[in-house]
Design a protein around this motif. Structure first.
Motif, PDB file in Angstrom:
ATOM      1  N   ARG A  19      36.693  49.856  33.191  1.00  0.00           N
ATOM      2  CA  ARG A  19      38.152  49.815  33.249  1.00  0.00           C
ATOM      3  C   ARG A  19      38.537  49.030  34.499  1.00  0.00           C
ATOM      4  O   ARG A  19      37.754  48.951  35.458  1.00  0.00           O
ATOM      5  N   TYR A  21      39.770  47.950  38.024  1.00  0.00           N
ATOM      6  CA  TYR A  21      39.738  48.714  39.290  1.00  0.00           C
ATOM      7  C   TYR A  21      39.890  47.714  40.424  1.00  0.00           C
ATOM      8  O   TYR A  21      39.010  46.891  40.660  1.00  0.00           O
ATOM      9  N   GLU A  26      42.874  49.004  46.712  1.00  0.00           N
ATOM     10  CA  GLU A  26      42.535  50.367  47.143  1.00  0.00           C
ATOM     11  C   GLU A  26      42.221  50.400  48.635  1.00  0.00           C
ATOM     12  O   GLU A  26      42.678  51.285  49.371  1.00  0.00           O
ATOM     13  N   LEU A 302      33.492  68.917  37.261  1.00  0.00           N
ATOM     14  CA  LEU A 302      34.864  68.651  37.712  1.00  0.00           C
ATOM     15  C   LEU A 302      35.056  67.173  38.004  1.00  0.00           C
ATOM     16  O   LEU A 302      36.066  66.570  37.650  1.00  0.00           O
ATOM     17  N   VAL A 303      34.058  66.605  38.686  1.00  0.00           N
ATOM     18  CA  VAL A 303      34.161  65.196  39.075  1.00  0.00           C
ATOM     19  C   VAL A 303      34.295  64.308  37.842  1.00  0.00           C
ATOM     20  O   VAL A 303      35.134  63.395  37.800  1.00  0.00           O
ATOM     21  N   TRP A 304      33.483  64.580  36.826  1.00  0.00           N
ATOM     22  CA  TRP A 304      33.450  63.707  35.644  1.00  0.00           C
ATOM     23  C   TRP A 304      34.083  64.373  34.421  1.00  0.00           C
ATOM     24  O   TRP A 304      33.671  64.113  33.281  1.00  0.00           O
ATOM     25  N   ARG A 305      35.066  65.254  34.672  1.00  0.00           N
ATOM     26  CA  ARG A 305      35.645  65.996  33.540  1.00  0.00           C
ATOM     27  C   ARG A 305      36.262  65.054  32.500  1.00  0.00           C
ATOM     28  O   ARG A 305      36.209  65.336  31.308  1.00  0.00           O
ATOM     29  N   GLU A 306      36.857  63.933  32.946  1.00  0.00           N
ATOM     30  CA  GLU A 306      37.445  62.986  31.990  1.00  0.00           C
ATOM     31  C   GLU A 306      36.353  62.388  31.110  1.00  0.00           C
ATOM     32  O   GLU A 306      36.520  62.239  29.894  1.00  0.00           O
TER      33      GLU A 306
ATOM     34  N   ALA B  41      36.701  58.012  37.718  1.00  0.00           N
ATOM     35  CA  ALA B  41      38.078  58.468  37.542  1.00  0.00           C
ATOM     36  C   ALA B  41      38.233  59.844  38.155  1.00  0.00           C
ATOM     37  O   ALA B  41      38.427  60.840  37.465  1.00  0.00           O
ATOM     38  N   SER B  42      38.107  59.917  39.492  1.00  0.00           N
ATOM     39  CA  SER B  42      38.266  61.199  40.185  1.00  0.00           C
ATOM     40  C   SER B  42      38.711  60.928  41.613  1.00  0.00           C
ATOM     41  O   SER B  42      38.360  59.893  42.209  1.00  0.00           O
ATOM     42  N   TRP B  43      39.452  61.869  42.170  1.00  0.00           N
ATOM     43  CA  TRP B  43      39.915  61.715  43.556  1.00  0.00           C
ATOM     44  C   TRP B  43      38.751  61.665  44.544  1.00  0.00           C
ATOM     45  O   TRP B  43      38.868  61.145  45.647  1.00  0.00           O
ATOM     46  N   ILE B  44      37.607  62.207  44.164  1.00  0.00           N
ATOM     47  CA  ILE B  44      36.482  62.261  45.099  1.00  0.00           C
ATOM     48  C   ILE B  44      36.011  60.864  45.504  1.00  0.00           C
ATOM     49  O   ILE B  44      35.513  60.659  46.605  1.00  0.00           O
ATOM     50  N   TYR B  45      36.220  59.884  44.598  1.00  0.00           N
ATOM     51  CA  TYR B  45      35.780  58.525  44.920  1.00  0.00           C
ATOM     52  C   TYR B  45      36.587  57.912  46.060  1.00  0.00           C
ATOM     53  O   TYR B  45      36.127  56.978  46.711  1.00  0.00           O
TER      54      TYR B  45
END
Lengths: 312, 214
Positions: A19, A21, A26, A302-306, B41-45
């Motif tokens: 996707r 980025y 950032e 949690l980190v990769w829940r998506e 796709a996470s805030w941790i990154y």
């Protein structure tokens, strides 16, 4: 046999699809955000700058402790005098089992406490005839005679509650005159300059004045008052309740527990434990059991829940 | 046959080898990609880039303090403010780096030949902590006096104090503003290049799912 091939067989990131980025965007947004946050924290909370202690301020505030410390430097009973390497050979230094690393490395910053903290500062200053005579008497005396004078004065000073003015007359030889003059030089501030400049005009090494201050009681008392002592988790604290080096919590922890908190080799043992823990920290990827913890405590869900929503 | 060998033999000596290695391992699209795997796709990154930017604020505020010398911040309100910026950027750096590190641990981010990435990250943490210690030692105030007289015992106990004298202001100043920053910069650069080379670690295959190797 090695687990490397299995580890190397992780799927290629590109096989999961991609996707857009914008890394540069950032980075810029993060840089601006962190800069603004830091500027705000600095403006609101400032930073501590507790004035340093000097030999002069110590001598003025607590002349008794100064005199007792100077006497200990003169008779070789101070912490520095009995420290061992790298300052002298009075002790072997700490050990890890049979290994005395400090002794192996040896003396690299030789400190003769009587000479460095008492006699040299007196010799380098312009002195009255009385003090010159006392210095001459002390320097020409035998070691036994010097020991007899300092022992007698130490006992008398103890009895007088470390107050030189209350010491009763006795056989102390030239010691009271020498220490009284050293106290006067300390109060005037000249001893700070002398101790710092013993190595020459230009100097950036404060080992001597810091060791002298640390041999006294006032520096330790000030540190304890600020909750900075080793048994107060001082490694992680900061003056005035500012955040300190909290990342040293693991190191500080071991100083709170047995046997490290009372062992004469406590520092060396804590360093040894931390060396092992650091090696474990670095080599986590290769340590069976430890490297499986992330699978056993599934924070990764949690980190990769998506991702797992579409790849159950 | 000989002509074929001559034609296919790599040219350019060490320089050519280095260039080819860089082209192979770090092509521009890998070094500065405009796409990431869909699982990123996470805030941790965010904590990786927050760590890097906090480090840049630490370096920037440290450069300002260096320009005016070590006494400046004790006598100037502006200098004191920059000292505060330096302190708080260090605190943020260590917080961000700790969260980044904990996150990477629970992602088992060393998988797929990324062990060296983990190790360089861990070394970065240790190098930053050590650099911070030398910063505390050169404050020229009570804090520096206390920390140096306490830290010397630990370092002397293992023989390090014989050569790394925490009560030598000049030595600690040079370690803080020159030697340790070089170490930190090199290790962080290597860490970032390894991240770009290997890519972001993929999700852990769930137990029983295809690709699970647990």
């Amino acid at each position: 046999m090695s687990r490397w091939p299995r580890e190397a067989a992780e799927p290629d990131p590109s096989s999961f699809g991609s996707r857009p980025y914008d890394l540069v965007k950032e980075f810029v947004v993060a840089l601006v955000g962190v800069t603004v946050l830091t500027l705000l924290l600095a403006a609101v909370f400032s930073s501590p700058d507790e004035k340093s202690m000097s030999v002069a301020s110590w001598a003025k505030a607590d002349p008794g402790d100064f005199t007792a410390t100077a006497l200990a430097e003169l008779d070789g009973s101070s912490d520095t005098a009995g420290y061992g390497p790298p300052y002298n050979t009075a002790a072997d230094g700490q050990k890890i089992g049979p290994f005395a690393l400090a002794k192996t490395v040896g003396v690299t910053h030789a400190i003769d406490t009587a000479q460095a903290f008492v006699l040299t500062p007196l010799e380098q200053a312009t002195q009255s005839p009385d003090v010159r005579a006392a210095l001459g008497t002390y320097m020409s005396a035998s070691d036994d005679q010097r020991g007899a004078w300092t022992d007698a004065y130490s006992t008398a000073l103890d009895k007088a509650g470390d107050d030189p003015a209350k010491v009763t007359p006795g056989g102390y030889g030239p010691v009271p005159v020498l220490l009284s003059q050293l106290l006067a030089q300390a109060k005037s501030g000249s001893l700070d300059a002398t101790l710092s400049a013993e190595s020459g005009f230009y100097h950036s090494d404060y080992t001597l004045p810091l060791m002298f201050l640390a041999d006294g009681s006032d520096l330790a008392a000030a540190g304890e008052q600020q909750h900075l002592a080793g048994d107060q988790w001082g490694m992680t604290n900061e003056v005035d309740n500012y955040p300190g080096q909290v990342w040293l919590i693991p190191d500080s922890f071991f100083y709170q527990v047995s046997p490290f908190d009372h062992s004469p080799n406590g520092d060396a043992l804590v360093w040894a434990v931390m060396a092992v823990l650091t090696a474990v920290f670095l080599l986590v990827p290769f340590i069976p059991g430890l490297r499986r913890i992330p699978r056993l405590i599934p924070v990764y869900r949690l980190v990769w829940r998506e991702h797992y929503k579409t790849h159950p | 046959m000989t002509e074929q060998l001559v034609r296919t033999r790599p040219t350019g000596g060490w320089t050519g080898s280095l260039r080819r290695g860089m082209e192979r391992n770090l092509p521009p699209a890998k070094l500065l990609p405009d796409e990431q795997p869909s699982y990123v796709a996470s805030w941790i990154y965010v904590f990786g880039v927050l760590t890097l930017t906090a480090l840049l604020v630490v370096v920037g505020s440290g450069i300002v303090l260096s320009v005016r010398g070590p006494d400046w911040w004790h006598t100037s309100a502006v200098g004191h403010y920059f000292n505060s910026v330096h302190l708080w950027s260090v605190e943020l750096l260590m917080v961000f780096m700790s969260v980044h590190l904990i996150g990477k641990f629970f992602m088992a981010a060393w998988r797929g030949r990324r062990a060296l990435t983990w190790i360089t990250g861990a070394v970065s943490f240790i190098a930053c902590a050590t650099t911070a210690l030398t910063g505390y030692l050169i404050q020229q105030n009570f804090d520096a006096q206390w920390i140096s007289t306490q830290a010397k015992d630990g370092l002397n106990a293992i023989g390090v104090g014989a050569y790394f004298n925490v009560m030598d202001f000049g030595q600690m100043m040079l370690w803080h503003v020159a030697l340790f920053p070089i170490v930190v910069a090199l290790v962080v650069l290597l860490h970032i290049l390894l991240v770009r080379r290997r890519g972001v670690v993929p999700p852990i295959a769930r137990a029983g799912a295809a690709g699970d190797r647990s």
